[in-house]
Motif scaffolding. Structure first.
Motif, PDB file in Angstrom:
ATOM      1  N   ARG A  71       0.815  -1.223   0.000  1.00 41.43           N
ATOM      2  CA  ARG A  71       0.000   0.000   0.000  1.00 41.43           C
ATOM      3  C   ARG A  71       0.844   1.267   0.000  1.00 41.43           C
ATOM      4  NH1 ARG A  71      -2.184   4.062  -0.296  1.00 41.43           N
ATOM      5  NH2 ARG A  71      -4.192   4.763   0.529  1.00 41.43           N
ATOM      6  N   TYR A  72       1.924   1.283   0.792  1.00 47.26           N
ATOM      7  CA  TYR A  72       2.667   2.520   1.009  1.00 47.26           C
ATOM      8  C   TYR A  72       4.083   2.509   0.437  1.00 47.26           C
ATOM      9  CZ  TYR A  72      -1.008   3.228   4.519  1.00 47.26           C
ATOM     10  OH  TYR A  72      -2.214   3.361   5.149  1.00 47.26           O
TER      11      TYR A  72
ATOM     12  N   ASP B 157      -6.685   5.592   6.692  1.00 48.65           N
ATOM     13  CA  ASP B 157      -6.671   6.433   5.499  1.00 48.65           C
ATOM     14  C   ASP B 157      -7.896   7.344   5.425  1.00 48.65           C
ATOM     15  OD1 ASP B 157      -4.272   5.444   4.699  1.00 48.65           O
ATOM     16  OD2 ASP B 157      -5.053   4.165   3.091  1.00 48.65           O
ATOM     17  N   SER B 158      -8.953   6.961   6.124  1.00 58.72           N
ATOM     18  CA  SER B 158     -10.154   7.792   6.121  1.00 58.72           C
ATOM     19  C   SER B 158     -10.042   8.975   7.085  1.00 58.72           C
ATOM     20  CB  SER B 158     -11.379   6.951   6.488  1.00 58.72           C
ATOM     21  OG  SER B 158     -11.327   6.546   7.850  1.00 58.72           O
TER      22      SER B 158
ATOM     23  N   ALA C 146       0.896   9.784   6.192  1.00 60.97           N
ATOM     24  CA  ALA C 146       0.527  11.185   6.025  1.00 60.97           C
ATOM     25  C   ALA C 146       1.687  12.145   6.197  1.00 60.97           C
ATOM     26  CB  ALA C 146      -0.596  11.545   7.017  1.00 60.97           C
TER      27      ALA C 146
ATOM     28  N   GLY D 265      -3.443   9.293   8.532  1.00 57.44           N
ATOM     29  CA  GLY D 265      -3.049   8.061   7.860  1.00 57.44           C
ATOM     30  C   GLY D 265      -1.590   7.723   8.105  1.00 57.44           C
TER      31      GLY D 265
ATOM     32  N   ILE E 263      -5.894  -0.269   7.778  1.00 55.32           N
ATOM     33  CA  ILE E 263      -5.358   0.712   6.825  1.00 55.32           C
ATOM     34  C   ILE E 263      -6.470   1.602   6.289  1.00 55.32           C
ATOM     35  CG2 ILE E 263      -4.361   0.950   4.515  1.00 55.32           C
ATOM     36  CD1 ILE E 263      -2.615  -1.486   5.139  1.00 55.32           C
ATOM     37  N   SER E 264      -7.606   1.013   5.925  1.00 51.80           N
ATOM     38  CA  SER E 264      -8.694   1.821   5.369  1.00 51.80           C
ATOM     39  C   SER E 264      -9.246   2.796   6.392  1.00 51.80           C
ATOM     40  CB  SER E 264      -9.810   0.911   4.844  1.00 51.80           C
ATOM     41  OG  SER E 264     -10.470   0.242   5.909  1.00 51.80           O
TER      42      SER E 264
ATOM     43  N   GLU F  77      -7.315  12.070   8.930  1.00 55.68           N
ATOM     44  CA  GLU F  77      -6.199  12.931   8.548  1.00 55.68           C
ATOM     45  C   GLU F  77      -4.885  12.423   9.119  1.00 55.68           C
ATOM     46  OE1 GLU F  77      -7.152  16.834   9.812  1.00 55.68           O
ATOM     47  OE2 GLU F  77      -8.782  17.101   8.351  1.00 55.68           O
TER      48      GLU F  77
END
Length: 336
Positions: free
Chosen positions: A94-95, A321-322, A329, A326, A317-318, A324
């Motif tokens: 993902r990252y 990510d939803s 980030a 994350g 993770i989701s 601020e």
């Protein structure tokens, strides 16, 4: 006069002989011990340096000693609920390199001990920006007075962070029963052949668990003192400027049916955790919201089958990510 001199010197000679013999026996013991340790190491049956004499905890210290992940941005800390329920390969997918995760969780810890271990690890890992813990009700079973110190930091510090081989600990903390038991079982535990207690770890430090079928196991209850330690841990991380991600493990349906019909105790536990977190630095992810798992996803009420761990990891993770905050980030979200 000659008789007097002889009587004065005989005790001295005897003392010297005793000291020489004692030193020789000590040397023989050390040489024989070192040879025995080397032989066990060559056959993959040498237990990790006995910092705690609990094999799944000492094996985690061994992993931290050997890992190439020396500057993680995220560490997972907790009991086996954290150790066995995170697949950090999904973070890499993902990252990419934006997040450097490390699973530093061992086993058997309660919240007070998790706080103690976290404080120790952060002293040696200034790169960490986020601490992630997966908690179940089992983590809150018992937090007796004493602060949760379950090892001596001076025993672990040089081994984990300084590159020391810690050979002296085999002699300093030698516990024959635990040592001999591990000599017999460790190779099979490390390979995963003993499926009920595997010590296999992936490259991030997570410990996959794969069992033919699940078991609801025993009932558990919450010690209110553990909530106080959770608050102290949350406050400690806030003082350090580190984000705390708390994931509440999903309930196993058959465990709820057997021990908490209707789920009132489980709901109360989750609400109590929420009340004891410092909201300045904490993200709480309650997996009862948005995640529905079946009994077949679980090995027991505190662990998922490894094939189902990605479901939980992707959900975490989701959820992050939803917000601020994350995982990728950036540093701006850690100026707490």
């Amino acid at each position: 006069m000659g008789k007097s001199i002889m009587s004065d010197t005989l005790p001295g000679r005897a003392a010297r002989r005793f000291n020489i013999a004692f030193a020789a026996w000590c040397l023989c013991f050390l040489v024989a011990g070192a040879a025995g340790l080397a032989t066990l190491a060559a056959t993959n049956r040498l237990p990790a340096p006995p910092i705690t004499a609990t094999n799944c905890i000492d094996e985690k210290f061994k992993f931290l000693h050997e890992t190439t992940i020396r500057e993680p941005s995220l560490i997972a800390v907790g009991s086996s609920v954290t150790w066995r329920n995170l697949d950090f390969s999904i973070f890499e997918q993902r990252y990419g390199k934006a997040v450097q995760p490390l699973n530093a969780a061992p086993c058997f810890l309660h919240v007070d001990q998790t706080a103690f271990l976290t404080d120790f690890l952060l002293d040696g890992m200034p790169s960490v920006k986020t601490v992630l813990s997966v908690f179940s009700m089992r983590d809150f079973q018992s937090c007796p007075a004493g602060g949760g110190a379950f090892f001596k930091p001076e025993d672990a510090r040089d081994y984990v962070f300084g590159g020391s081989d810690a050979w002296h600990l085999y002699f300093k903390n030698f516990r024959p029963n635990a040592f001999l038991r591990d000599v017999v079982n460790l190779a099979e535990m490390r390979s995963g052949e003993l499926i009920d207690a595997p010590l296999v770890m992936d490259r991030y430090g997570s410990g996959p668990l794969k069992l033919p079928e699940g078991d609801i196991r025993d009932n558990v209850s919450v010690d209110p003192a553990c909530m106080t330690h959770l608050r102290a841990m949350s406050d400690m991380l806030a003082r350090r400027g580190i984000e705390f991600v708390v994931v509440l493990f999903p309930p196993m349906p058959s465990w709820i049916e057997a021990y908490d019909p209707g789920g009132a105790r489980d709901a109360a536990f989750r609400a109590d955790v929420s009340r004891h977190l410092n909201l300045l630095n904490t993200v709480l992810i309650d997996t009862t919201k948005g995640l529905n798992l079946k009994d077949s996803d679980f090995t027991d009420h505190a662990h998922l089958q490894w094939s189902s761990v990605p479901i939980l990891t992707e959900h975490v993770i989701s959820q992050m990510d939803s917000t601020e905050r994350g995982f990728a980030a950036g540093d701006k979200n850690h100026a707490l």
